[in-house]
Design a protein around this motif. Sequence first.
Motif, PDB file in Angstrom:
ATOM      1  N   TYR A 128       0.835  -1.213   0.000  1.00  0.00           N
ATOM      2  CA  TYR A 128       0.000   0.000   0.000  1.00  0.00           C
ATOM      3  C   TYR A 128       0.867   1.260   0.000  1.00  0.00           C
ATOM      4  N   VAL A 129       1.758   1.361   0.969  1.00  0.00           N
ATOM      5  CA  VAL A 129       2.637   2.529   1.051  1.00  0.00           C
ATOM      6  C   VAL A 129       3.601   2.561  -0.124  1.00  0.00           C
ATOM      7  N   ARG A 130       4.034   1.381  -0.542  1.00  0.00           N
ATOM      8  CA  ARG A 130       4.940   1.312  -1.696  1.00  0.00           C
ATOM      9  C   ARG A 130       4.299   1.957  -2.921  1.00  0.00           C
ATOM     10  N   ASP A 131       3.029   1.690  -3.136  1.00  0.00           N
ATOM     11  CA  ASP A 131       2.319   2.285  -4.281  1.00  0.00           C
ATOM     12  C   ASP A 131       2.174   3.800  -4.125  1.00  0.00           C
ATOM     13  N   GLN A 155      13.005  -4.287  -2.811  1.00  0.00           N
ATOM     14  CA  GLN A 155      14.044  -3.437  -3.397  1.00  0.00           C
ATOM     15  C   GLN A 155      13.493  -2.053  -3.754  1.00  0.00           C
ATOM     16  N   ALA A 156      12.672  -1.526  -2.855  1.00  0.00           N
ATOM     17  CA  ALA A 156      12.061  -0.216  -3.077  1.00  0.00           C
ATOM     18  C   ALA A 156      12.467   0.788  -2.009  1.00  0.00           C
ATOM     19  N   VAL A 157      13.423   0.404  -1.154  1.00  0.00           N
ATOM     20  CA  VAL A 157      13.797   1.276  -0.048  1.00  0.00           C
ATOM     21  C   VAL A 157      14.494   2.544  -0.534  1.00  0.00           C
ATOM     22  N   ASP A 158      15.004   2.531  -1.776  1.00  0.00           N
ATOM     23  CA  ASP A 158      15.676   3.728  -2.287  1.00  0.00           C
ATOM     24  C   ASP A 158      14.686   4.844  -2.603  1.00  0.00           C
ATOM     25  N   MET A 159      13.381   4.612  -2.426  1.00  0.00           N
ATOM     26  CA  MET A 159      12.401   5.687  -2.566  1.00  0.00           C
ATOM     27  C   MET A 159      12.384   6.594  -1.334  1.00  0.00           C
ATOM     28  N   LEU A 183      20.013   5.104   7.390  1.00  0.00           N
ATOM     29  CA  LEU A 183      18.779   5.209   8.167  1.00  0.00           C
ATOM     30  C   LEU A 183      17.721   5.857   7.290  1.00  0.00           C
ATOM     31  N   HIS A 184      16.589   5.160   7.094  1.00  0.00           N
ATOM     32  CA  HIS A 184      15.567   5.650   6.177  1.00  0.00           C
ATOM     33  C   HIS A 184      14.320   6.174   6.869  1.00  0.00           C
ATOM     34  N   ALA A 185      14.255   6.058   8.183  1.00  0.00           N
ATOM     35  CA  ALA A 185      13.119   6.620   8.933  1.00  0.00           C
ATOM     36  C   ALA A 185      13.609   6.972  10.331  1.00  0.00           C
ATOM     37  N   GLN A 186      13.189   8.113  10.810  1.00  0.00           N
ATOM     38  CA  GLN A 186      13.581   8.557  12.150  1.00  0.00           C
ATOM     39  C   GLN A 186      12.630   7.937  13.168  1.00  0.00           C
ATOM     40  N   PRO A 187      13.112   7.150  14.143  1.00  0.00           N
ATOM     41  CA  PRO A 187      12.217   6.558  15.143  1.00  0.00           C
ATOM     42  C   PRO A 187      11.398   7.629  15.866  1.00  0.00           C
ATOM     43  N   LYS A 352      12.005  10.416  -1.179  1.00  0.00           N
ATOM     44  CA  LYS A 352      13.195  10.979  -1.813  1.00  0.00           C
ATOM     45  C   LYS A 352      12.844  11.922  -2.961  1.00  0.00           C
ATOM     46  N   ARG A 353      11.719  11.691  -3.645  1.00  0.00           N
ATOM     47  CA  ARG A 353      11.347  12.545  -4.780  1.00  0.00           C
ATOM     48  C   ARG A 353      10.419  13.696  -4.387  1.00  0.00           C
ATOM     49  N   SER A 354      10.158  13.858  -3.105  1.00  0.00           N
ATOM     50  CA  SER A 354       9.262  14.935  -2.667  1.00  0.00           C
ATOM     51  C   SER A 354       9.843  16.292  -3.066  1.00  0.00           C
TER      52      SER A 354
END
Length: 462
Positions: A128-131, A155-159, A183-187, A352-354
């Motif tokens: 869901y979030v991936r989409d 393999q979508a974590v680079d978003m 680190l891809h998300a701040q706790p 990343k594309r925001s």
Amino acid sequence: MSDKPSRKTFRTRLEEMIRTLREQIMAGHYAVGEYLPSELDLSLKFQLSNNSVRKGLDVLVEEGWVEKIPRVGNRIKPPSSEDQIVIRLGYYPIMDTQAELSSLLEQFQKRHPHIRVQPIQISDDRGYVRDLLAHDMIDMVMMNTYLYQDLVEEQAVDMLEPQEPFEELYPFLKKAFQYKDELHAQPFVFSPVILCYNREHFAELQLPEPDSGWTWDDLIASASKLAIRNERFGFYYHLLSPNRWILFLLQSGEAFRRDEDGRYRVHETRLLDGIEKVRDILYEPGVYPLLLSASSREAERLFKERQVSIIMTTYFSINSLKEADFEFDVAPLPHLNSLNTINLTIGLAIHKRSKVKAAAKQLVDFLVSDDAQRVIRKETFSIPAHKQAAQRTGQPVYPTRYQMYKEIIPSFSTYTDTGLTLKQLEDMLSECKLYWSGLRSKEKLAAAIEELLNQDRTGRNA
């Protein structure tokens, strides 16, 4: 040779002044209605002439950040809807009660009037979030460890935009959102899976309350005594939740690993000891309500209505018990071959594309700040990721053993500690359900799990 500053130097200083003031206004350094420093003060600070300062302020007026008040100064303007930066935030609605999210967003927008947060509800469904990210429909997202692992495996974590860790946050929380040292998300907030129990029920029967030495057999024995036919059950949890049944795999004390032949071996190991213990709980007379496993919220509802004495839950979920008219408390999970429990962390990720990444980072910084995290600690039972805020004493008074989580941090685990992917775990659950329902022996269960784990992606036996 002249020491006179060049036109380029003046232009650089002017651009610096405009950029600095703009960023300070956006960051809430100046509130709406407040005045900027005088032209003389700005002239001294940025080493510009009064005329250059006025030109820079004219730019900010033209951009809509300030308005000139004759003979008074330059005042911060309330932004129009067209001037506002909009952050589309994917969020879990339950965070309104579990982390005071609505209140925190309101505070953020008062501090940053030029930024508007547009909440967009998300679900836990894989993909869901991936989409949403793939179609650029959100700028920032609240993400649990399950959804992050889904991005990693697909393999979508680079978003997601890599972030710098905050030193003030519990360092062990980074593990939930790290991949290849990024680190891809701040706790934001977290909770281990724990027990919650009705102290009055234990006192009525003069039973000792749960402690860190409990085994699952101890729980079963106490739950059997606490159960009253046609009135209450001793123990309950939502069996099919990934945050519940997988922890029994973790408590086997072993992880799934391929042997030297590249195959998974389950027979003659302890890997299914936890799955077997689930069956013991289910079939102990009077202990567990077999037909009620609809959702985790069902556990808190039955507990609040005094129809269950002990539940497996989280600090997040006991927020629904604030209005309970009896005394309850929390305890570590019982142990089997190990003490493991699953730690659930909610993180804040930036797309990343925001086109509004700078504003999104400001929101992340605010939500993990000491001010915001103290609000969470004061108003909820959820555990803030900010270490000092989490350990703050005071409200809420109950549960009295709230700080117990600090003692069990070494037991915190995640799904990946099983050694399996989310897809493998989902496939395994189907086989476990047949075993729990009595349609499979433990030997046949082990064989079925070995077969599914040793298949490659095409379904052929590896």
